[in-house]
Write an enzyme that holds these catalytic residues in place. Structure first.
Site, PDB file in Angstrom:
ATOM      1  N   LYS A  63       0.817  -1.215   0.000  1.00 32.32           N
ATOM      2  CA  LYS A  63       0.000   0.000   0.000  1.00 32.32           C
ATOM      3  C   LYS A  63       0.852   1.267   0.000  1.00 32.32           C
ATOM      4  O   LYS A  63       0.496   2.241  -0.664  1.00 32.32           O
ATOM      5  CB  LYS A  63      -0.956  -0.015   1.179  1.00 32.32           C
ATOM      6  CG  LYS A  63      -0.402   0.646   2.401  1.00 32.32           C
ATOM      7  CD  LYS A  63      -1.214   0.493   3.624  1.00 32.32           C
ATOM      8  CE  LYS A  63      -0.257   0.482   4.780  1.00 32.32           C
ATOM      9  NZ  LYS A  63      -0.221   1.691   5.554  1.00 32.32           N
ATOM     10  N   THR A  64       1.957   1.241   0.700  1.00 34.31           N
ATOM     11  CA  THR A  64       2.802   2.441   0.702  1.00 34.31           C
ATOM     12  C   THR A  64       3.355   2.686  -0.697  1.00 34.31           C
ATOM     13  O   THR A  64       3.459   3.817  -1.145  1.00 34.31           O
ATOM     14  CB  THR A  64       3.954   2.297   1.707  1.00 34.31           C
ATOM     15  OG1 THR A  64       3.413   1.887   2.963  1.00 34.31           O
ATOM     16  CG2 THR A  64       4.677   3.604   1.899  1.00 34.31           C
TER      17      THR A  64
ATOM     18  N   ASP B  45      -3.473   7.789   4.367  1.00 35.60           N
ATOM     19  CA  ASP B  45      -2.954   6.460   4.670  1.00 35.60           C
ATOM     20  C   ASP B  45      -3.678   5.915   5.905  1.00 35.60           C
ATOM     21  O   ASP B  45      -4.136   6.692   6.739  1.00 35.60           O
ATOM     22  CB  ASP B  45      -1.450   6.606   4.966  1.00 35.60           C
ATOM     23  CG  ASP B  45      -0.755   5.270   5.086  1.00 35.60           C
ATOM     24  OD1 ASP B  45      -1.307   4.270   4.610  1.00 35.60           O
ATOM     25  OD2 ASP B  45       0.351   5.237   5.660  1.00 35.60           O
ATOM     26  N   GLU B  46      -3.764   4.616   6.061  1.00 38.49           N
ATOM     27  CA  GLU B  46      -4.382   3.995   7.246  1.00 38.49           C
ATOM     28  C   GLU B  46      -5.746   4.609   7.551  1.00 38.49           C
ATOM     29  O   GLU B  46      -6.031   4.994   8.685  1.00 38.49           O
ATOM     30  CB  GLU B  46      -3.479   4.147   8.475  1.00 38.49           C
ATOM     31  CG  GLU B  46      -2.083   3.596   8.316  1.00 38.49           C
ATOM     32  CD  GLU B  46      -1.978   2.105   8.575  1.00 38.49           C
ATOM     33  OE1 GLU B  46      -3.021   1.402   8.521  1.00 38.49           O
ATOM     34  OE2 GLU B  46      -0.851   1.644   8.820  1.00 38.49           O
TER      35      GLU B  46
ATOM     36  N   GLN C  78      -7.811  -4.413   9.602  1.00 41.47           N
ATOM     37  CA  GLN C  78      -6.715  -4.067  10.507  1.00 41.47           C
ATOM     38  C   GLN C  78      -7.064  -2.887  11.398  1.00 41.47           C
ATOM     39  O   GLN C  78      -6.183  -2.197  11.905  1.00 41.47           O
ATOM     40  CB  GLN C  78      -5.444  -3.763   9.718  1.00 41.47           C
ATOM     41  CG  GLN C  78      -4.864  -4.985   9.053  1.00 41.47           C
ATOM     42  CD  GLN C  78      -3.490  -4.708   8.469  1.00 41.47           C
ATOM     43  OE1 GLN C  78      -2.516  -4.561   9.184  1.00 41.47           O
ATOM     44  NE2 GLN C  78      -3.419  -4.620   7.157  1.00 41.47           N
TER      45      GLN C  78
ATOM     46  N   ARG D 146       1.876 -10.700  10.405  1.00 44.26           N
ATOM     47  CA  ARG D 146       3.226 -10.132  10.552  1.00 44.26           C
ATOM     48  C   ARG D 146       4.287 -11.105  10.071  1.00 44.26           C
ATOM     49  O   ARG D 146       5.430 -10.729   9.821  1.00 44.26           O
ATOM     50  CB  ARG D 146       3.546  -9.785  12.032  1.00 44.26           C
ATOM     51  CG  ARG D 146       2.679  -8.750  12.699  1.00 44.26           C
ATOM     52  CD  ARG D 146       2.563  -7.496  11.906  1.00 44.26           C
ATOM     53  NE  ARG D 146       1.337  -7.527  11.095  1.00 44.26           N
ATOM     54  CZ  ARG D 146       1.113  -6.730  10.044  1.00 44.26           C
ATOM     55  NH1 ARG D 146       2.024  -5.868   9.690  1.00 44.26           N
ATOM     56  NH2 ARG D 146       0.000  -6.810   9.351  1.00 44.26           N
TER      57      ARG D 146
END
Length: 740
Positions: free
Chosen positions: A34-35, A218-219, A249, A595
């Site tokens: 995503k980044t 973002d987020e 998330q 993770r």
DNA sequence: TCAGAGGTAATTTTT
DNA sequence: TTACCTCTGA
């Protein structure tokens, strides 16, 4: 056109990156790049000539994410990125408020209170108002104030339905007045004040709306209601928001995050394109399948399924430990084995739900000399001695900051007692001035106290003069000298670390001066409040990473140990009451699982020391939600039990088992019960000859009821509540209990 | 002014 | 159990 930066994107990523100017929601799964999408889109917008850097505003939650984004943009874009606004919500709001402080009714040099400072300010407020802080705990008031601000409510808008809440609103109002008087602004205020600035000032609003044609977030699932309103206001009519987030998330509802913003956004901005990034570049298939299966149990998701072309990889390793100590011992052995196989410690993480769980784990790691690093805790600019130094600097910048004044007026001790300070506070209040003003003017103190006070005032005066002349590190150095903070800690027995931290502020100031264009004192103080310094301690060394699942969000490791998977712990008992809470716990578990790149361990302990008491736990329901065919159950090598277990009597109240000292290794891996239900397979190791609640009798203690079990094999113990003798924990092997 | 006693609560956290 | 806070006595 050179668009090499677009190569290597998958079709969905490419689509998101090259979307025309419209609002869009990108549902970006864990590890889906995503980044990359966010940064590449910005680069693409500029490279394609669609727009210029000045029209872009990109907002994140953490400074780390903002820095990362800027760095990646700079790496791709040859041109300079000045004019582009990239930062955290708070950072950008600060920028807005500094630029328009008059319109926002703030002093130009307003200071920012971090949560600690805010708490102190509230406590002080309650004290000056003579409010019973038993009835109105400062923590609650702090929460009340922040919650209201985050809903965009000023005291006049806050709901009051009974005496208690009416009083809370009054206190909220008094708090605001205190902040305004002192020229300080808390975190939530940064947001609310700049929201109101845009709302009420049409000229400014139109200016920024005209300017920021492209807003990227973002987020997005972590935004609170006020942040979303802020974004809406800024994007305005015709503005576009490119929001990236993952509803699965969302783990910060407890601090105001509102996932519903994702649905609201789709509606409010008539979002035509919901793009799902589901290809995962991080984990092996089994891990993703486990995560997918788990999260499927949540309702009301936007819906998404992670996949990879990396192959299934290893099974997830499950381990049922009899006790928390045993769980720790198991993890230690596995970590050692992995290290011997060439894995880097820093590429392994040991995760837990709550910080208290780290103690046993640390103990075991320490005893085995495995280097580890615990995340969390105080960060650099939050340390007491650092705060003290900053308080001197803050007073030099803004003498009306009573919070800073009280922090250091008698620190290091200069013979100004609590009584004298109280008198000064009374005088200040009577005159309606700040403490510093009261101190500089006539004050009614005894000659000795007055002399101490003048001494203090002079220190601040001299700092203020220096602030105009010398550079930042020199100024910090001067503050340390004049205040005698350094000498104070040098003479203290345990002060070596503190002295080191004080010296580190000078370094931080030097670094700040080199990095930032604006190296003025206030900019540095803002930096200190807004960034608090990464929790960096022993960055370089190769060490096992210990942290809560929350702090692991956004990170990845080749091997992940997920510990303490017990009902009541994970999911946490406080969350079990409402369905919402349970679903958030499940999302947390989802974050934890995703993770891991290659290897994932999940373990639970049948008994655990909690709040000073031994508690017996059942395996987490989340373990049952992982398909057993993805897992392998690891058992301790039973032959490794050398000596029979010895139990020691402790203080006449109970029994405590000796430390287990057998070994584990994946090389001993036993049964893989792929066809069995996983938790059953795990529980099978601890099947006991009695049922809980069963009546039994003992040759010495007589009749009793079985309460619980712990341990396996010769380690197994049973807790019995005897009618006469009370509760005892007995070794099953020797107790010779008879069923009644 | 400071050390030590006693009481209490004990998810998760960035800004 | 432990960490943190407040209070108290020297």
């Amino acid at each position: 056109m050179n668009s090499s930066f677009l190569s290597g994107l998958n079709p969905e990523q490419l689509r998101a990156v090259t979307l025309p100017r419209e609002s869009a929601l990108v549902l970006a799964g864990a590890g889906s790049g995503k980044t990359r999408v966010l940064t590449t889109r910005i680069v693409h917008l500029i490279q394609s000539g669609e727009t210029s850097p000045g029209a872009i505003l990109a907002v994140t939650f953490t400074n780390k994410a903002a820095k990362e984004m800027l760095m990646r943009i700079c790496a791709m874009l040859p041109i300079n990125t000045r004019g582009m606004w990239v930062g955290t919500f708070h950072g950008l709001c600060n920028r807005l408020l500094r630029a328009h402080h008059r319109e926002a009714r703030l002093p130009q040099l307003f200071q920012i209170l971090d949560s600690q400072d805010q708490f102190a300010a509230i406590k002080r407020l309650l004290k000056t108002l003579n409010v019973d802080d038993e009835k109105f705990p400062p923590r609650e008031l702090q929460y009340f104030i922040n919650a209201n601000k985050e809903e965009g409510r000023r005291p006049k808008d806050a709901e009051a339905y009974d005496d208690y809440s009416r009083r809370m609103v009054e206190l909220y109002k008094a708090y605001e007045e205190q902040c305004q008087r002192e020229g300080v602004v808390d975190f939530a205020e940064l947001l609310l004040r700049s929201y109101e600035l845009l709302l009420n000032d049409e000229v400014l609003r139109e200016h920024y709306r005209e300017r920021f044609k492209f807003v990227l977030v973002d987020e997005f699932q972590d935004t609170n209601r006020l942040q979303y309103r802020w974004l809406k206001l800024l994007a305005g009519n015709g503005g576009t928001i490119f929001a990236v987030g993952d509803d699965d998330q969302s783990i910060y509802a407890f601090r105001g995050a509102h996932v519903g913003n994702m649905q609201d956004f789709q509606r409010d901005f008539a979002v035509k394109h919901l793009i799902k990034l589901e290809q995962n570049y991080r984990s092996h298939g089994n891990i993703l399948d486990a995560a997918n299966a788990l999260i499927r149990n949540n309702r009301g998701r936007l819906g998404k399924e992670l996949w990879t072309d990396a192959g299934a990889g290893e099974p997830i390793r499950l381990y049922a430990a009899p006790s928390d100590n045993d769980e720790a011992a198991f993890i230690v052995e596995e970590v050692k084995a992995l290290r011997n196989d060439g894995w880097r410690l820093s590429d392994m993480a040991l995760l837990y739900r709550s910080n208290a769980q780290s103690r046993v784990l640390e103990h075991a790691l320490f005893s085995s000399s495995i280097p580890y690093r615990v995340y969390g805790g105080l960060r650099f600019f939050e340390r007491m001695e650092v705060k003290h130094c900053l308080a001197y600097l803050r007073l030099a910048a803004n003498p009306d900051d009573d919070g800073a004044f009280l922090r250091v007026v008698n620190f290091p001790p200069r013979g100004l007692g609590a009584r004298s300070v109280e008198q000064l506070q009374e005088a200040a209040e009577k005159a309606g001035v700040s403490l510093m003003q009261a101190a500089s003017a006539h004050n009614p103190l005894s000659a000795r106290a007055a002399a101490s006070l003048q001494n203090f005032v002079q220190i601040i005066e001299r700092l203020k003069q220096s602030a105009a002349g010398v550079n930042l590190p020199e100024l910090v150095e001067e503050a340390l000298e004049l205040s005698q903070l350094r000498t104070h800690y040098q003479t203290e027995k345990e002060g070596a670390d503190r002295v080191e931290n004080l010296n580190e502020i000078v370094n931080a100031a030097t670094a700040f001066m080199q990095e930032e264009e604006d190296s003025a004192l206030v900019a540095f103080l803002t930096h200190a409040s807004l960034e608090a310094g990464e929790h960096e301690a022993g960055e370089g060394a190769d060490a096992l990473q210990l942290m809560t699942v929350h702090s692991a969000k956004g990170l990845e490791f080749s091997a992940v140990f997920l510990s303490g998977l017990e009902e009541g712990l994970f999911p946490h008992e406080n969350s079990a009451a409402e369905a919402e809470g349970l679903e958030e716990e499940r999302r947390l578990m989802y974050v934890a699982i995703t993770r891991a790149r290659k290897r994932l361990y999940a373990s639970y302990a049948g008994s655990r020391m909690l709040h000073g008491q031994l508690r017996y736990g059942l395996p987490s329901r989340f373990l049952e939600e992982i398909p057993p065919q993805l897992c392998k159950v690891i058992q301790p090598e039973l032959q490794a039990y050398a000596a029979p277990v010895r139990s020691t009597k402790v203080g006449g109240t109970g029994w405590r088992a000796n430390e287990p000292r057998y070994g584990y290794s994946t090389r001993y891996e036993a049964a893989t019960k792929a066809d069995a239900q996983v938790p059953q397979a795990m529980r099978a190791k601890i099947e006991y000859p009695f049922k809980i609640g069963q009546n039994v009798s003992h040759s010495k203690f007589g009749a009793g009821v079985v309460m619980s079990f712990e341990g396996v094999g010769p380690d197994a113990r049973v807790m019995v509540n005897f009618k006469q003798a009370g509760t005892k924990l007995l070794a099953l092997e020797y107790a010779k209990l008879q069923a009644v």
